[in-house]
Design a protein around this motif. Structure first.
Motif, PDB file in Angstrom:
ATOM      1  N   LYS A   2       0.841  -1.187   0.000  1.00 41.96           N
ATOM      2  CA  LYS A   2       0.000   0.000   0.000  1.00 41.96           C
ATOM      3  C   LYS A   2       0.880   1.242   0.000  1.00 41.96           C
ATOM      4  O   LYS A   2       1.612   1.501   0.954  1.00 41.96           O
ATOM      5  N   LYS A   3       0.780   2.032  -1.069  1.00 41.47           N
ATOM      6  CA  LYS A   3       1.619   3.218  -1.236  1.00 41.47           C
ATOM      7  C   LYS A   3       0.786   4.488  -1.092  1.00 41.47           C
ATOM      8  O   LYS A   3      -0.289   4.598  -1.687  1.00 41.47           O
ATOM      9  N   ASP A  32      -2.099   4.247  -3.795  1.00 43.02           N
ATOM     10  CA  ASP A  32      -3.376   3.730  -3.319  1.00 43.02           C
ATOM     11  C   ASP A  32      -4.099   4.683  -2.376  1.00 43.02           C
ATOM     12  O   ASP A  32      -5.295   4.537  -2.124  1.00 43.02           O
ATOM     13  N   LEU A  33      -3.386   5.641  -1.830  1.00 41.73           N
ATOM     14  CA  LEU A  33      -3.908   6.538  -0.812  1.00 41.73           C
ATOM     15  C   LEU A  33      -3.292   7.914  -1.002  1.00 41.73           C
ATOM     16  O   LEU A  33      -2.108   8.022  -1.337  1.00 41.73           O
ATOM     17  N   PHE A 167       4.395   2.367   2.269  1.00 41.31           N
ATOM     18  CA  PHE A 167       5.367   3.292   1.681  1.00 41.31           C
ATOM     19  C   PHE A 167       4.725   4.664   1.549  1.00 41.31           C
ATOM     20  O   PHE A 167       3.589   4.785   1.081  1.00 41.31           O
ATOM     21  N   THR A 168       5.450   5.708   1.952  1.00 38.58           N
ATOM     22  CA  THR A 168       4.939   7.074   1.835  1.00 38.58           C
ATOM     23  C   THR A 168       5.913   7.946   1.050  1.00 38.58           C
ATOM     24  O   THR A 168       7.099   7.983   1.344  1.00 38.58           O
ATOM     25  N   LEU A 169       5.378   8.624   0.053  1.00 40.04           N
ATOM     26  CA  LEU A 169       6.136   9.615  -0.715  1.00 40.04           C
ATOM     27  C   LEU A 169       5.568  10.986  -0.407  1.00 40.04           C
ATOM     28  O   LEU A 169       4.377  11.237  -0.619  1.00 40.04           O
ATOM     29  N   CYS A 170       6.402  11.892   0.105  1.00 34.62           N
ATOM     30  CA  CYS A 170       5.998  13.271   0.382  1.00 34.62           C
ATOM     31  C   CYS A 170       6.666  14.200  -0.624  1.00 34.62           C
ATOM     32  O   CYS A 170       7.887  14.148  -0.803  1.00 34.62           O
ATOM     33  N   ASP A 207       8.951   7.760   3.748  1.00 36.72           N
ATOM     34  CA  ASP A 207       9.937   6.828   3.195  1.00 36.72           C
ATOM     35  C   ASP A 207      10.760   7.508   2.110  1.00 36.72           C
ATOM     36  O   ASP A 207      11.936   7.196   1.924  1.00 36.72           O
ATOM     37  N   LYS A 208      10.129   8.430   1.390  1.00 38.40           N
ATOM     38  CA  LYS A 208      10.827   9.203   0.378  1.00 38.40           C
ATOM     39  C   LYS A 208      10.318  10.643   0.429  1.00 38.40           C
ATOM     40  O   LYS A 208       9.119  10.894   0.281  1.00 38.40           O
TER      41      LYS A 208
END
Length: 248
Positions: A2-3, A32-33, A167-170, A207-208
């Motif tokens: 889930k990203k 996904d979110l 996984f989280t991309l900001c 995470d990124k």
């Protein structure tokens, strides 16, 4: 896996986020979110609705913002965003969170208590305009007898509702500014210090973390340079290609 994609506010600069995500989609990377503040919330809403990043960019580029932002005769602010709500609902189906293909959190700030809220249900377009209500330029936005202002005031990179993702991309589009010392330059710098002062937590938890430095060349109201801003995000994603090739 889930990203989650978390997008900062930043007005016109937020189309750079679409450039970055468009390149990721070409690489087969999708999310996904979504979570966002202010302009980042609007971008996130188009993506959560199911619009392709480049398609969303083309839509935003064609919007006549001067027709949607109306002068506010109450004199507690310069403009109001009420007309934009009907436009988003009727033209692009951003009426309810229930109509979205993927989950979305819209960050708003309570005008009275300064509380940060991450809304994921109810009237979507109204919540988006509340999140974009940058006082004193725009008046506070009322939803169910409660006033809200720009989400960027309290959390301009709202990773909190996405922490359970794998996984989280900001993506931040408000890099430090280098301006000459003048009254207006200092006013502008103060605004961006505010926008950046509350992103440290999100930066540490992501995470990124991506900061698009070229966005510093553009004003948050610089709709005339959408093409250059979008390209800045695209070029940043290309520079990060090696990271993404080895990520998933």
């Amino acid at each position: 896996m889930k990203k989650a994609l978390i997008l900062s506010g930043g007005g016109a600069r937020c189309v750079a986020q679409l450039g970055y995500v468009s390149y990721l989609k070409e690489m087969g990377i999708e999310f996904d979110l979504f979570s966002g503040s202010s302009g980042g919330a609007l971008v996130a809403a188009f993506l959560a609705k199911g619009y392709d990043p480049f398609e969303a960019y083309q839509i935003i580029k064609k919007i006549n913002f001067k027709k949607l932002i109306k002068f506010n005769f109450k004199r507690n602010s310069l403009f109001h965003l009420k007309k934009a709500v009907l436009f988003l609902e009727d033209e692009y189906g951003l009426k309810s969170f229930d109509d979205l293909e993927k989950k979305l959190f819209v960050c708003v700030t309570d005008y009275e208590s300064y509380e940060t809220l991450y809304i994921n249900s109810g009237q979507l377009a109204h919540c988006l305009m509340a999140s974009c209500s940058l006082i004193p330029l725009f008046e506070p936005y009322m939803i169910e007898d409660r006033l809200f202002i720009d989400g960027g005031f309290s959390d301009n990179l709202p990773v909190t509702p996405c922490l359970k993702s794998d996984f989280t991309l900001c993506i931040n589009v408000n890099p430090p500014l280098r301006l000459k010392n003048s009254f207006f330059a200092n006013f502008y710098r103060a605004a961006f210090i505010l926008l950046n002062s509350n992103i440290k937590y999100s930066k540490d938890k992501s995470d990124k973390f991506v900061e698009i430095q070229e966005c510093g060349e553009f004003s948050i109201f610089d709709t005339k340079n959408f093409d250059r801003i979008y390209k800045a995000g695209l070029q940043k994603a290309k520079k990060d290609r090696e990271y993404w090739l080895g990520c998933f």
